[in-house]
Design an enzyme around this catalytic site. Sequence first.
Site, PDB file in Angstrom:
ATOM      1  CG  HIS A 144      -2.113   0.836   1.149  1.00 16.21           C
ATOM      2  ND1 HIS A 144      -2.374   1.667   0.067  1.00 16.21           N
ATOM      3  CD2 HIS A 144      -3.149   1.033   2.020  1.00 16.21           C
ATOM      4  CE1 HIS A 144      -3.508   2.312   0.272  1.00 16.21           C
ATOM      5  NE2 HIS A 144      -3.995   1.944   1.445  1.00 16.21           N
ATOM      6  CB  CYS A 282      -3.865   2.681   7.540  1.00 14.74           C
ATOM      7  SG  CYS A 282      -4.486   1.049   8.011  1.00 14.74           S
TER       8      CYS A 282
HETATM    9  N1   CP Z   1      -6.370   3.461   4.451  1.00 12.69           N
HETATM   10  C1   CP Z   1      -7.062   3.224   3.318  1.00 12.69           C
HETATM   11  O1   CP Z   1      -6.484   2.805   2.288  1.00 12.69           O
HETATM   12  O2   CP Z   1      -8.358   3.556   3.380  1.00 12.69           O
HETATM   13  P1   CP Z   1      -9.457   3.215   2.275  1.00 12.69           P
HETATM   14  O3   CP Z   1      -9.571   1.721   2.210  1.00 12.69           O
HETATM   15  O4   CP Z   1     -10.706   3.896   2.742  1.00 12.69           O
HETATM   16  O5   CP Z   1      -8.963   3.757   0.962  1.00 12.69           O
END
Ligand code: CP
Length: 348
Positions: A144, A282
């Site tokens: 990510h 996150c």
């Molecule tokens: N932290 C994050 O990626 O949030 P979402 O899944 O809402 O994009």
Amino acid sequence: MKIPSSSATDLNKKDLRHMLTMNEFTKDEIDDMLELMTLLKNARKDNAIPELFKNKTVGMIFEAGSTRTRVSFEAAATLLGGHAIFLSKRDIHLGAKETIEDTARVLSRMCDVIVARTNDGETTQKLTESATVPVINGLDTVYHPTQMLADIFTMQEHLPEGKELTDLTVAFMGDETDVCRSLLLTCTKYGINFKQIGPKKYHMEEKWLQLADKNCQESGAHYEITEDTKKVSECTVVYGDSFYWTTQVDEKEERLAAFMPDYVITKELMEKAAPGAMLLHCLPANDKEEITREALEGDYSVAFDQSENRLTAQMAIIVYFTRHYVKDPSKEVREQHQNKINAFLEKL
Ligand code: CP
């Protein structure tokens, strides 16, 4: 070699870079992105963001749900003078009626950057193999990276007095998630110490540790994978994430039994962290599982600043990855085209 150009871009292959993981960037490059974030955040405070993506388009493939990643990329494109098109799995033919490669080719000819949130670690990689514009990984269940930029930037904004990023030790509480893995590699690449604190069954796999070892040799950072929650006393950042992802709901009971209550982020756990420690998450947060509401809203929590910084990061990512080819045409070129079109229209 020149890639066959689209109407939107004129990109040389040497200038084409994708963002699959943060581990593919040097510390200097990460610093450049952080500095660009600062400049853009300051411009936003003055409502004076330059139109660095004017008349340009982000194509956003989302196979899974998202609040922050989706909204921040859409808002970032708007703030920079451009536009984003949201393409959910049911809107496009990706991998069903059309190959992933052909989708990448077509989007590259209509969009100036592609953001992809996919349900496996291969689809985004495949998009990069045929795309002729940058592909940004908006979460692929393995990494990510866009989250990482927001995270490091937030830590930098909230550094304890007299400290630098490389003085920090980050404790990730829980499972080896995409965020945990990305944090291990981003922190060790940057020179920030890292600990995963969670039950043994959910510890980081060896293949990621080997990458982290290489990073540590270069940066001087250290990491530790441990079950021992007392180790939080050595940490200046405590980081939370869900104990299970949407594809793991059938493991929910087993996972909650393994993680709760020991690895839940509470006010009491934050009191055991190093003095002045900050809390990141996150999000989305489940305040009945991996974190309590009291901790999430504590004075030490910067989780919502961190979420706002997703927008700061996405502005910087769009600008950084498209900077070689998203340039305003000169007034003369614009006028030449305008005159030719006007002359044609007058004849109709
Ligand atoms: N932290 C994050 O990626 O949030 P979402 O899944 O809402 O994009």
